[in-house]
Design a protein around this motif. Sequence first.
Motif, PDB file in Angstrom:
ATOM      1  N   MET A 140       0.854  -1.188   0.000  1.00 46.45           N
ATOM      2  CA  MET A 140       0.000   0.000   0.000  1.00 46.45           C
ATOM      3  C   MET A 140       0.893   1.243   0.000  1.00 46.45           C
ATOM      4  O   MET A 140       0.982   1.976   0.977  1.00 46.45           O
ATOM      5  N   GLN A 173      -2.144   4.977  -1.073  1.00 50.44           N
ATOM      6  CA  GLN A 173      -2.594   5.960  -0.099  1.00 50.44           C
ATOM      7  C   GLN A 173      -1.991   7.309  -0.459  1.00 50.44           C
ATOM      8  O   GLN A 173      -0.943   7.374  -1.100  1.00 50.44           O
ATOM      9  N   ILE A 233      -7.395   6.855   0.511  1.00 52.44           N
ATOM     10  CA  ILE A 233      -7.019   5.463   0.262  1.00 52.44           C
ATOM     11  C   ILE A 233      -7.740   4.964  -0.994  1.00 52.44           C
ATOM     12  O   ILE A 233      -8.922   5.226  -1.194  1.00 52.44           O
ATOM     13  N   HIS A 285      -8.234   1.164  -2.624  1.00 52.44           N
ATOM     14  CA  HIS A 285      -8.016  -0.287  -2.561  1.00 52.44           C
ATOM     15  C   HIS A 285      -8.313  -0.862  -3.940  1.00 52.44           C
ATOM     16  O   HIS A 285      -9.406  -0.703  -4.459  1.00 52.44           O
TER      17      HIS A 285
END
Length: 185
Positions: A86, A123, A165, A167
């Motif tokens: 991430m 992020q 964020i 995903h």
Amino acid sequence: MASELRSHSLTLRALQLEDAVHIAALLHDDRDAIRRMSHMPDPCTVEAAREWIAFRSAPGSRTFAIVRAADGVFLGAIGFGSLPEMPGVGYWIGRPYWGQGYATEALRLIVVYARSRGAHGLQAETFPDNPASARVLEKCGFQDRGLGLRDYPARGGLVRVRIHILHFATHDARAESGCDEGSSW
């Protein structure tokens, strides 16, 4: 690192120390833009820009110059690094090129590239007084996760930031970013 990423109007190529001249030219008088960047020294001299590039060239980081494909004009920089699953992403565009969609287009290229490198998402952080950058992230599918504090010595220590964020595993992230597996980016 990929040598180049391309879209219709942009080329992302590896950021080089020689780009310090372009960075300093775009930022030398623009204290407001520098203030919106977490690590750029103020004032932004050629030497300060070289140090910034060297910091961004650390192992595990992937930092690109954003160049207009039609004429090779240097527009800004974008990159990601840190945690492989991430990574954090950051970008800036020189003021003369704001509002033309370049940041969004460059971020879309990075989203596809980071996914292809095995990242689970990305992020990002924005300063609360920078809604334009938050809108770029939103256009690319990032979700605003609220406020947090980060230590940015170049900005006086602990500062408030908005956390964003993206995903990759969620259907919404692929659809909202315009960066699904079938993307032409």
